[in-house]
Scaffold this active site. Structure first.
Site, PDB file in Angstrom:
ATOM      1  N   CYS A  22       0.561  -1.148   0.077  1.00  0.00           N
ATOM      2  CA  CYS A  22      -0.057   0.011  -0.015  1.00  0.00           C
ATOM      3  C   CYS A  22       0.786   1.161   0.057  1.00  0.00           C
ATOM      4  O   CYS A  22       1.674   1.457   0.806  1.00  0.00           O
ATOM      5  CB  CYS A  22      -0.943   0.045   1.237  1.00  0.00           C
ATOM      6  N   CYS A  69       0.289   3.454   3.513  1.00  0.00           N
ATOM      7  CA  CYS A  69       0.868   2.879   4.725  1.00  0.00           C
ATOM      8  C   CYS A  69       2.025   3.409   5.356  1.00  0.00           C
ATOM      9  O   CYS A  69       3.033   3.384   4.371  1.00  0.00           O
ATOM     10  CB  CYS A  69       0.916   1.218   4.705  1.00  0.00           C
ATOM     11  N   HIS A  88      -4.271   0.343   8.156  1.00  0.00           N
ATOM     12  CA  HIS A  88      -4.857   0.159   6.578  1.00  0.00           C
ATOM     13  C   HIS A  88      -6.269  -0.359   6.755  1.00  0.00           C
ATOM     14  O   HIS A  88      -6.988  -0.286   5.570  1.00  0.00           O
ATOM     15  CB  HIS A  88      -3.666  -0.962   6.025  1.00  0.00           C
ATOM     16  N   ASN A 114     -13.451   9.731  -1.418  1.00  0.00           N
ATOM     17  CA  ASN A 114     -13.844   8.452  -1.886  1.00  0.00           C
ATOM     18  C   ASN A 114     -13.671   7.201  -1.484  1.00  0.00           C
ATOM     19  O   ASN A 114     -12.652   6.881  -1.276  1.00  0.00           O
ATOM     20  CB  ASN A 114     -13.235   8.550  -3.681  1.00  0.00           C
ATOM     21  N   SER A 120      -8.923   3.524  -5.443  1.00  0.00           N
ATOM     22  CA  SER A 120      -8.232   2.356  -5.701  1.00  0.00           C
ATOM     23  C   SER A 120      -7.540   1.856  -4.520  1.00  0.00           C
ATOM     24  O   SER A 120      -7.258   0.566  -4.403  1.00  0.00           O
ATOM     25  CB  SER A 120      -7.178   2.846  -6.532  1.00  0.00           C
ATOM     26  N   HIS A 162      -6.981   1.867   2.022  1.00  0.00           N
ATOM     27  CA  HIS A 162      -6.468   2.762   3.090  1.00  0.00           C
ATOM     28  C   HIS A 162      -7.120   4.059   3.445  1.00  0.00           C
ATOM     29  O   HIS A 162      -7.589   4.755   2.630  1.00  0.00           O
ATOM     30  CB  HIS A 162      -4.964   3.183   3.129  1.00  0.00           C
ATOM     31  N   HIS A 181      -8.555   7.122   3.572  1.00  0.00           N
ATOM     32  CA  HIS A 181      -7.609   8.719   3.296  1.00  0.00           C
ATOM     33  C   HIS A 181      -8.651   9.339   2.573  1.00  0.00           C
ATOM     34  O   HIS A 181      -9.552   8.992   2.126  1.00  0.00           O
ATOM     35  CB  HIS A 181      -6.506   8.392   2.390  1.00  0.00           C
ATOM     36  N   GLN A 239      -8.779  13.517  -0.068  1.00  0.00           N
ATOM     37  CA  GLN A 239      -8.091  14.260  -0.617  1.00  0.00           C
ATOM     38  C   GLN A 239      -8.604  15.774  -0.464  1.00  0.00           C
ATOM     39  O   GLN A 239      -9.719  16.094  -0.253  1.00  0.00           O
ATOM     40  CB  GLN A 239      -8.259  13.886  -2.292  1.00  0.00           C
TER      41      GLN A 239
END
Ligand SMILES: [Zn+2]
Ligand SMILES: [Zn+2]
Ligand SMILES: [Zn+2]
Length: 348
Positions: free
Chosen positions: A55, A58, A120, A160, A168, A171, A173, A175
């Site tokens: 990943c 990570c 993760h 997303n 994709s 993990h 997260h 933006q």
């Protein structure tokens, strides 16, 4: 005929106005008379590992482009290695032959990625509340820093989740895209909120929340600081609008108690979503905050939108095609029925 006497929102095809964007959505309740069919998926939850050596988010792992993540313990923010925007674009505008037909503008901006946790395998729905509070505090820091940049007029924080939404990497997260112009959706909402403020001397979303609470048909859950509801004009089957009860413009206006309130409502909404079909619910979510263009934005009311694509099961999603692409978005299951389902799960 008294207005509204003939239209039955539970039966008749109708269109509803999104007062935030001044756009309409077509509602066809007669097509959704069949009982609730939300099946809990057969697919087992694919348990993600706590740490995934492959990943790129990570701690300690290499990213594309050669950078290596630090051994971070809480949240971690970095410039997107494949940024859609760059800060060093010179301001310029093109209008070929000055006919207003071929128009382009340079768009300087900053794109960052923010990991919510070194773990993760966690999500906003499964992270401890204290860690979601750290996420909110990092958002506040990012909003302040980016918003203070003179070239930046708007800061968009968004997440997303799920492969269905094009994420994709599982993990946890989000933006952050900071732009030199105000993007399309907040631009429409700015116009609507400003017009309402001028006409009524009151805030559009303050009044809307009051009306929703009085009607009590589309509420999903709430705490002392925030309410979550399926908006009257929702397009996505299980769309949710989260509004602060207090009138405030940005995430940076939250008091420390309200930071906890935001963390709490995010956890409630996302964990409710995960119960709908028994799978981690995919969605795009993001905050709509007042622009950072230096203007007076007393009309703006801080809120966030959750747009999940799932319709009837963990694998059947809504597509915006055909009439929706060429005409108007449409839905069968009414916002009231979706809210009832979500409310039951939120309170169970
Ligand atoms: Zn990871
Ligand atoms: Zn307000
Ligand atoms: Zn909005």
């Amino acid at each position: 005929m008294q207005r509204g006497q003939r239209l039955k929102l539970t039966e008749d095809p109708h269109r509803r106005l999104n007062v935030l964007t001044n756009e309409w959505v077509l509602v066809s309740p007669h097509r959704a008379t069949r009982p609730w069919q939300g099946e809990v998926a057969q697919v087992p939850r694919s348990a993600e590992p706590v740490y995934d050596p492959s990943c790129y988010l990570c701690p300690g792992n290499p990213r594309a482009g050669g950078a290596r993540n630090p051994d971070y313990k809480s949240t971690f923010v970095f410039e997107n290695d494949f940024a859609a925007l760059k800060p060093d674009v010179r301001r310029d505008r093109i209008d070929v032959a000055e006919k207003g037909l071929l128009v382009a503008e340079a768009e300087p901006g900053i794109c960052r990625v923010m990991c919510f946790s070194p773990r993760h395998d966690l999500t906003l729905a499964t992270m401890p509340l204290a860690e979601i509070e750290s996420v909110v505090k990092t958002w506040i820091g990012q909003f302040r820093e980016l918003g203070a940049d003179e070239t930046i007029q708007h800061v968009q924080i968004f997440e997303n989740r799920g492969a269905m939404m094009g994420a994709s990497n599982p993990h946890p997260h989000c933006q952050i895209w900071a732009t030199a112009s105000i993007p399309e959706e907040p631009s429409k909402e700015l116009i609507a909120q400003r017009a309402y403020m001028q006409a009524h001397k009151r805030c559009l979303l303050c009044d809307y929340v009051e009306l929703e609470q009085a009607q009590n048909q589309r509420m999903v859950c709430g705490n002392e600081v925030f309410v979550a509801m399926v908006p009257f004009w929702a397009i996505w089957p299980f769309e949710i609008l989260v509004c602060s009860r207090r009138h405030l413009g940005t995430i940076a206006d939250l008091t420390p108690e309200e930071v906890s309130g935001l963390a709490d409502i995010l956890q409630r909404v996302t964990s409710t979503y995960d119960q709908v079909f028994g799978v981690p619910f995919p969605y795009s979510m993001g905050f709509h905050q007042s622009p950072t263009d230096g203007g007076d934005h007393s009309e703006w009311h801080f809120h966030s939108h959750f747009y999940p694509p799932l319709l009837r099961s963990a694998t059947i999603r809504k597509f915006m095609v055909g009439f929706e692409m060429l005409g108007t978005p449409q839905r069968d299951i009414t916002p009231e029925i979706a809210a009832e389902k979500l409310r039951d799960l939120a309170n169970s």
